[in-house]
Design a protein around this motif. Structure first.
Motif, PDB file in Angstrom:
ATOM      1  N   PHE A  47       0.797  -1.214   0.000  1.00  8.05           N
ATOM      2  CA  PHE A  47       0.000   0.000   0.000  1.00  8.05           C
ATOM      3  C   PHE A  47       0.841   1.282   0.000  1.00  8.05           C
ATOM      4  O   PHE A  47       0.289   2.373   0.071  1.00  8.05           O
ATOM      5  N   ASN A  48       2.147   1.158  -0.074  1.00  5.70           N
ATOM      6  CA  ASN A  48       3.045   2.309   0.037  1.00  5.70           C
ATOM      7  C   ASN A  48       2.664   3.456  -0.888  1.00  5.70           C
ATOM      8  O   ASN A  48       2.578   4.600  -0.469  1.00  5.70           O
ATOM      9  N   ASP A  49       2.451   3.193  -2.149  1.00  2.74           N
ATOM     10  CA  ASP A  49       2.132   4.239  -3.127  1.00  2.74           C
ATOM     11  C   ASP A  49       0.672   4.194  -3.564  1.00  2.74           C
ATOM     12  O   ASP A  49       0.333   4.650  -4.651  1.00  2.74           O
ATOM     13  N   SER A  50      -0.191   3.686  -2.715  1.00  7.49           N
ATOM     14  CA  SER A  50      -1.582   3.485  -3.115  1.00  7.49           C
ATOM     15  C   SER A  50      -2.442   4.734  -2.979  1.00  7.49           C
ATOM     16  O   SER A  50      -3.533   4.788  -3.512  1.00  7.49           O
ATOM     17  N   GLY A  51      -1.966   5.720  -2.221  1.00  7.29           N
ATOM     18  CA  GLY A  51      -2.778   6.895  -1.972  1.00  7.29           C
ATOM     19  C   GLY A  51      -3.782   6.695  -0.855  1.00  7.29           C
ATOM     20  O   GLY A  51      -4.560   7.588  -0.544  1.00  7.29           O
ATOM     21  N   LYS A  52      -3.783   5.519  -0.249  1.00  4.55           N
ATOM     22  CA  LYS A  52      -4.703   5.250   0.861  1.00  4.55           C
ATOM     23  C   LYS A  52      -4.260   6.018   2.093  1.00  4.55           C
ATOM     24  O   LYS A  52      -3.089   6.258   2.309  1.00  4.55           O
ATOM     25  N   ASP A  53      -5.222   6.366   2.907  1.00  6.50           N
ATOM     26  CA  ASP A  53      -4.957   7.039   4.181  1.00  6.50           C
ATOM     27  C   ASP A  53      -4.166   6.091   5.074  1.00  6.50           C
ATOM     28  O   ASP A  53      -4.490   4.907   5.175  1.00  6.50           O
ATOM     29  N   VAL A  54      -3.143   6.615   5.716  1.00  7.70           N
ATOM     30  CA  VAL A  54      -2.286   5.792   6.560  1.00  7.70           C
ATOM     31  C   VAL A  54      -3.078   5.107   7.671  1.00  7.70           C
ATOM     32  O   VAL A  54      -2.752   3.992   8.082  1.00  7.70           O
ATOM     33  N   ARG A  55      -4.142   5.732   8.136  1.00  4.42           N
ATOM     34  CA  ARG A  55      -4.979   5.101   9.166  1.00  4.42           C
ATOM     35  C   ARG A  55      -5.659   3.846   8.640  1.00  4.42           C
ATOM     36  O   ARG A  55      -5.796   2.855   9.356  1.00  4.42           O
ATOM     37  N   ASP A  56      -6.092   3.889   7.378  1.00  4.84           N
ATOM     38  CA  ASP A  56      -6.712   2.707   6.778  1.00  4.84           C
ATOM     39  C   ASP A  56      -5.693   1.584   6.606  1.00  4.84           C
ATOM     40  O   ASP A  56      -6.011   0.412   6.805  1.00  4.84           O
ATOM     41  N   ILE A  57      -4.488   1.948   6.232  1.00  4.56           N
ATOM     42  CA  ILE A  57      -3.428   0.951   6.067  1.00  4.56           C
ATOM     43  C   ILE A  57      -3.091   0.325   7.418  1.00  4.56           C
ATOM     44  O   ILE A  57      -2.948  -0.901   7.536  1.00  4.56           O
ATOM     45  N   CYS A  58      -2.984   1.149   8.456  1.00  4.47           N
ATOM     46  CA  CYS A  58      -2.706   0.640   9.802  1.00  4.47           C
ATOM     47  C   CYS A  58      -3.827  -0.273  10.272  1.00  4.47           C
ATOM     48  O   CYS A  58      -3.576  -1.323  10.872  1.00  4.47           O
ATOM     49  N   ARG A  59      -5.057   0.109  10.011  1.00  3.10           N
ATOM     50  CA  ARG A  59      -6.205  -0.718  10.393  1.00  3.10           C
ATOM     51  C   ARG A  59      -6.150  -2.063   9.678  1.00  3.10           C
ATOM     52  O   ARG A  59      -6.396  -3.107  10.265  1.00  3.10           O
ATOM     53  N   PHE A  60      -5.790  -2.048   8.410  1.00  6.37           N
ATOM     54  CA  PHE A  60      -5.701  -3.292   7.651  1.00  6.37           C
ATOM     55  C   PHE A  60      -4.590  -4.183   8.225  1.00  6.37           C
ATOM     56  O   PHE A  60      -4.757  -5.398   8.336  1.00  6.37           O
ATOM     57  N   GLY A  61      -3.470  -3.588   8.597  1.00  5.58           N
ATOM     58  CA  GLY A  61      -2.397  -4.345   9.245  1.00  5.58           C
ATOM     59  C   GLY A  61      -2.873  -4.980  10.541  1.00  5.58           C
ATOM     60  O   GLY A  61      -2.590  -6.149  10.819  1.00  5.58           O
ATOM     61  N   ALA A  62      -3.615  -4.220  11.339  1.00  2.00           N
ATOM     62  CA  ALA A  62      -4.148  -4.748  12.594  1.00  2.00           C
ATOM     63  C   ALA A  62      -5.118  -5.894  12.334  1.00  2.00           C
ATOM     64  O   ALA A  62      -5.089  -6.914  13.019  1.00  2.00           O
ATOM     65  N   GLU A  63      -5.987  -5.744  11.346  1.00  2.00           N
ATOM     66  CA  GLU A  63      -6.937  -6.805  11.007  1.00  2.00           C
ATOM     67  C   GLU A  63      -6.211  -8.070  10.543  1.00  2.00           C
ATOM     68  O   GLU A  63      -6.639  -9.187  10.822  1.00  2.00           O
ATOM     69  N   THR A  64      -5.111  -7.878   9.820  1.00  2.00           N
ATOM     70  CA  THR A  64      -4.335  -9.032   9.370  1.00  2.00           C
ATOM     71  C   THR A  64      -3.754  -9.791  10.558  1.00  2.00           C
ATOM     72  O   THR A  64      -3.813 -11.014  10.618  1.00  2.00           O
ATOM     73  N   ALA A  65      -3.197  -9.071  11.522  1.00  3.33           N
ATOM     74  CA  ALA A  65      -2.646  -9.716  12.717  1.00  3.33           C
ATOM     75  C   ALA A  65      -3.755 -10.378  13.533  1.00  3.33           C
ATOM     76  O   ALA A  65      -3.552 -11.441  14.126  1.00  3.33           O
ATOM     77  N   ALA A  66      -4.929  -9.776  13.554  1.00  5.56           N
ATOM     78  CA  ALA A  66      -6.048 -10.317  14.336  1.00  5.56           C
ATOM     79  C   ALA A  66      -6.585 -11.623  13.753  1.00  5.56           C
ATOM     80  O   ALA A  66      -7.345 -12.319  14.416  1.00  5.56           O
ATOM     81  N   LEU A  67      -6.177 -11.974  12.552  1.00  5.84           N
ATOM     82  CA  LEU A  67      -6.557 -13.274  12.011  1.00  5.84           C
ATOM     83  C   LEU A  67      -6.106 -14.392  12.942  1.00  5.84           C
ATOM     84  O   LEU A  67      -6.781 -15.409  13.079  1.00  5.84           O
TER      85      LEU A  67
END
Length: 121
Positions: free
Chosen positions: A86-106
């Motif tokens: 997601f580095n150059d995706s233009g996504k909000d860093v908060r959304d990227i962090c949330r996605f990382g957290a959701e991945t770990a929560a698997l």
């Protein structure tokens, strides 16, 4: 969209689990991902018990519906690809962090098992 991607990541984690519990054989169906086609991955890498138990359960945890109360560091070790993707995706860093957290929560249900993944990204 994120839920679908998380589902696929969970499937790939289960494919990886096969590489930790069996020997490589060309007859083994690789499952969902191409990971099963790489003989070098079929070597135990000392994964944590929380990760193994979560993947063996066949369930996918989430921040809202954790599958355990474990807070190991296995989740943070797996999020680097998310930050890179997601580095150059233009996504909000908060959304990227949330996605990382959701991945770990698997695999890690306690907040201490997934909160740090957003910081690591």
């Amino acid at each position: 969209m994120a839920a679908l991607i998380l589902h696929y990541i969970g499937l790939c984690y289960r494919d990886w689990l096969k590489t930790q519990e069996s020997k490589y054989s060309p007859e083994i169906h690789p499952g969902y991902a191409w990971l099963g086609n790489i003989p070098e991955l079929y070597s135990p890498r000392a994964p944590g018990n929380t990760c193994l138990a979560a993947l063996r359960s066949g369930e996918h945890g989430s921040v809202e519906e954790p599958i355990n109360n474990r807070k190991g560091y296995g989740g943070v070790m797996r999020v680097a690809p998310i930050g890179l993707y997601f580095n150059d995706s233009g996504k909000d860093v908060r959304d990227i962090c949330r996605f990382g957290a959701e991945t770990a929560a698997l695999t890690h249900g306690h907040p201490h098992g997934w909160i740090d993944t957003g910081v690591a990204l």
